[in-house]
Motif scaffolding. Structure first.
Motif, PDB file in Angstrom:
ATOM      1  N   LEU A  28       0.831  -1.203   0.000  1.00  0.00           N
ATOM      2  CA  LEU A  28       0.000   0.000   0.000  1.00  0.00           C
ATOM      3  C   LEU A  28       0.867   1.256   0.000  1.00  0.00           C
ATOM      4  CD1 LEU A  28      -2.845  -0.938   2.498  1.00  0.00           C
ATOM      5  CD2 LEU A  28      -3.089  -0.455   0.063  1.00  0.00           C
ATOM      6  N   LEU A  29       1.916   1.204   0.773  1.00  0.00           N
ATOM      7  CA  LEU A  29       2.842   2.327   0.827  1.00  0.00           C
ATOM      8  C   LEU A  29       3.493   2.558  -0.531  1.00  0.00           C
ATOM      9  CD1 LEU A  29       3.895   4.347   2.871  1.00  0.00           C
ATOM     10  CD2 LEU A  29       5.602   2.695   3.554  1.00  0.00           C
ATOM     11  N   ASP A  30       3.831   1.486  -1.216  1.00  0.00           N
ATOM     12  CA  ASP A  30       4.431   1.592  -2.542  1.00  0.00           C
ATOM     13  C   ASP A  30       3.431   2.167  -3.549  1.00  0.00           C
ATOM     14  OD1 ASP A  30       6.559   1.238  -4.413  1.00  0.00           O
ATOM     15  OD2 ASP A  30       5.580  -0.587  -5.132  1.00  0.00           O
ATOM     16  N   LEU A  31       2.169   1.759  -3.448  1.00  0.00           N
ATOM     17  CA  LEU A  31       1.150   2.232  -4.388  1.00  0.00           C
ATOM     18  C   LEU A  31       0.760   3.689  -4.156  1.00  0.00           C
ATOM     19  CD1 LEU A  31      -1.290  -0.810  -4.544  1.00  0.00           C
ATOM     20  CD2 LEU A  31       0.137   0.058  -6.386  1.00  0.00           C
ATOM     21  N   TYR A  32       0.525   4.056  -2.895  1.00  0.00           N
ATOM     22  CA  TYR A  32      -0.028   5.369  -2.577  1.00  0.00           C
ATOM     23  C   TYR A  32       0.992   6.356  -2.014  1.00  0.00           C
ATOM     24  CZ  TYR A  32      -4.597   3.138  -3.002  1.00  0.00           C
ATOM     25  OH  TYR A  32      -5.694   2.473  -3.470  1.00  0.00           O
ATOM     26  N   GLY A  33       2.153   5.876  -1.632  1.00  0.00           N
ATOM     27  CA  GLY A  33       3.118   6.723  -0.942  1.00  0.00           C
ATOM     28  C   GLY A  33       3.817   7.724  -1.832  1.00  0.00           C
ATOM     29  N   MET A  34       4.418   8.704  -1.177  1.00  0.00           N
ATOM     30  CA  MET A  34       5.154   9.761  -1.840  1.00  0.00           C
ATOM     31  C   MET A  34       6.647   9.548  -1.577  1.00  0.00           C
ATOM     32  SD  MET A  34       5.245  13.773  -0.751  1.00  0.00           S
ATOM     33  CE  MET A  34       6.051  13.337   0.770  1.00  0.00           C
ATOM     34  N   GLU A  35       7.456   9.710  -2.599  1.00  0.00           N
ATOM     35  CA  GLU A  35       8.903   9.564  -2.451  1.00  0.00           C
ATOM     36  C   GLU A  35       9.528  10.919  -2.171  1.00  0.00           C
ATOM     37  OE1 GLU A  35      10.521   7.826  -5.965  1.00  0.00           O
ATOM     38  OE2 GLU A  35       9.861   5.810  -5.422  1.00  0.00           O
ATOM     39  N   CYS A  36      10.469  10.928  -1.249  1.00  0.00           N
ATOM     40  CA  CYS A  36      11.251  12.133  -1.006  1.00  0.00           C
ATOM     41  C   CYS A  36      12.683  11.710  -0.696  1.00  0.00           C
ATOM     42  CB  CYS A  36      10.657  12.979   0.116  1.00  0.00           C
ATOM     43  SG  CYS A  36      10.505  12.149   1.675  1.00  0.00           S
ATOM     44  N   PRO A  37      13.650  12.510  -1.115  1.00  0.00           N
ATOM     45  CA  PRO A  37      15.049  12.124  -0.910  1.00  0.00           C
ATOM     46  C   PRO A  37      15.415  12.101   0.571  1.00  0.00           C
ATOM     47  CG  PRO A  37      14.887  14.289  -1.942  1.00  0.00           C
ATOM     48  CD  PRO A  37      13.510  13.761  -1.824  1.00  0.00           C
ATOM     49  N   CYS A  38      16.322  11.212   0.913  1.00  0.00           N
ATOM     50  CA  CYS A  38      16.805  11.148   2.293  1.00  0.00           C
ATOM     51  C   CYS A  38      18.330  11.113   2.264  1.00  0.00           C
ATOM     52  CB  CYS A  38      16.225   9.946   3.031  1.00  0.00           C
ATOM     53  SG  CYS A  38      16.744   8.354   2.437  1.00  0.00           S
ATOM     54  N   PRO A  39      18.966  11.428   3.380  1.00  0.00           N
ATOM     55  CA  PRO A  39      20.430  11.422   3.417  1.00  0.00           C
ATOM     56  C   PRO A  39      20.985  10.046   3.051  1.00  0.00           C
ATOM     57  CG  PRO A  39      19.520  12.376   5.414  1.00  0.00           C
ATOM     58  CD  PRO A  39      18.376  11.817   4.647  1.00  0.00           C
ATOM     59  N   GLY A  40      22.051  10.023   2.317  1.00  0.00           N
ATOM     60  CA  GLY A  40      22.672   8.770   1.916  1.00  0.00           C
ATOM     61  C   GLY A  40      22.329   8.355   0.505  1.00  0.00           C
ATOM     62  N   GLY A  41      21.459   9.103  -0.169  1.00  0.00           N
ATOM     63  CA  GLY A  41      21.167   8.836  -1.569  1.00  0.00           C
ATOM     64  C   GLY A  41      19.940   8.004  -1.843  1.00  0.00           C
ATOM     65  N   GLY A  42      19.267   7.506  -0.830  1.00  0.00           N
ATOM     66  CA  GLY A  42      18.061   6.716  -1.042  1.00  0.00           C
ATOM     67  C   GLY A  42      16.826   7.588  -1.110  1.00  0.00           C
ATOM     68  N   MET A  43      15.690   6.932  -1.245  1.00  0.00           N
ATOM     69  CA  MET A  43      14.400   7.622  -1.257  1.00  0.00           C
ATOM     70  C   MET A  43      13.560   7.102  -0.101  1.00  0.00           C
ATOM     71  SD  MET A  43      14.550   9.685  -3.785  1.00  0.00           S
ATOM     72  CE  MET A  43      12.970  10.185  -4.356  1.00  0.00           C
ATOM     73  N   ARG A  44      12.950   8.017   0.631  1.00  0.00           N
ATOM     74  CA  ARG A  44      12.042   7.651   1.712  1.00  0.00           C
ATOM     75  C   ARG A  44      10.630   7.656   1.133  1.00  0.00           C
ATOM     76  NH1 ARG A  44      12.770  11.810   5.173  1.00  0.00           N
ATOM     77  NH2 ARG A  44      14.532  10.782   6.166  1.00  0.00           N
ATOM     78  N   VAL A  45       9.907   6.568   1.301  1.00  0.00           N
ATOM     79  CA  VAL A  45       8.542   6.462   0.795  1.00  0.00           C
ATOM     80  C   VAL A  45       7.605   6.471   1.996  1.00  0.00           C
ATOM     81  CG1 VAL A  45       6.924   5.080  -0.549  1.00  0.00           C
ATOM     82  CG2 VAL A  45       9.337   5.117  -1.171  1.00  0.00           C
ATOM     83  N   MET A  46       6.697   7.460   2.017  1.00  0.00           N
ATOM     84  CA  MET A  46       5.759   7.595   3.130  1.00  0.00           C
ATOM     85  C   MET A  46       4.471   8.205   2.616  1.00  0.00           C
ATOM     86  SD  MET A  46       7.644  10.632   5.137  1.00  0.00           S
ATOM     87  CE  MET A  46       8.077  12.139   4.318  1.00  0.00           C
ATOM     88  N   PHE A  47       3.442   8.210   3.451  1.00  0.00           N
ATOM     89  CA  PHE A  47       2.147   8.758   3.055  1.00  0.00           C
ATOM     90  C   PHE A  47       2.126  10.265   3.257  1.00  0.00           C
ATOM     91  CE2 PHE A  47       0.816   4.390   4.205  1.00  0.00           C
ATOM     92  CZ  PHE A  47       0.320   4.031   2.968  1.00  0.00           C
ATOM     93  N   ASN A  48       1.633  10.977   2.248  1.00  0.00           N
ATOM     94  CA  ASN A  48       1.374  12.402   2.412  1.00  0.00           C
ATOM     95  C   ASN A  48      -0.117  12.585   2.684  1.00  0.00           C
ATOM     96  OD1 ASN A  48       0.292  11.916  -0.099  1.00  0.00           O
ATOM     97  ND2 ASN A  48       1.525  13.428  -1.176  1.00  0.00           N
TER      98      ASN A  48
END
Length: 91
Positions: A28-48
């Motif tokens: 569900l998080l992958d389908l509906y979540g929003m990506e935002c950059p995080c330290p270290g070069g990855g992407m944080r996926v969470m609900f907005n």
């Protein structure tokens, strides 16, 4: 529900098991979540806020929603590195 196209590392599987995070919640998080950059070069996926409202229309179980809205996972090159519950707000 969509098929699980998330690739998990061994670390993320262990962390999800330790923290009681179900694979359905990550989907569900992958389908509906929003990506935002995080330290270290990855992407944080969470609900907005917009995604929360869409899910609230589909699911009425408040207890499940409260737990779901606090989840996030870190993704790097399409691979889930770790997942956790938010304890405080991200900036």
């Amino acid at each position: 529900m969509a098929t699980n196209n998330l690739i998990n590392t061994n670390h993320s599987r262990v962390r999800c098991q330790q923290r009681g995070i179900k694979s359905e919640h990550l989907e569900l998080l992958d389908l509906y979540g929003m990506e935002c950059p995080c330290p270290g070069g990855g992407m944080r996926v969470m609900f907005n806020k917009k995604a929360r409202k869409r899910i609230e229309r589909e699911c009425k179980d408040k207890q499940v929603l409260d737990k779901l809205f606090k989840l996030y996972f870190i993704e790097c090159s399409g691979v889930v590195v770790t997942a956790s519950h938010r304890k405080k707000r991200f900036h």
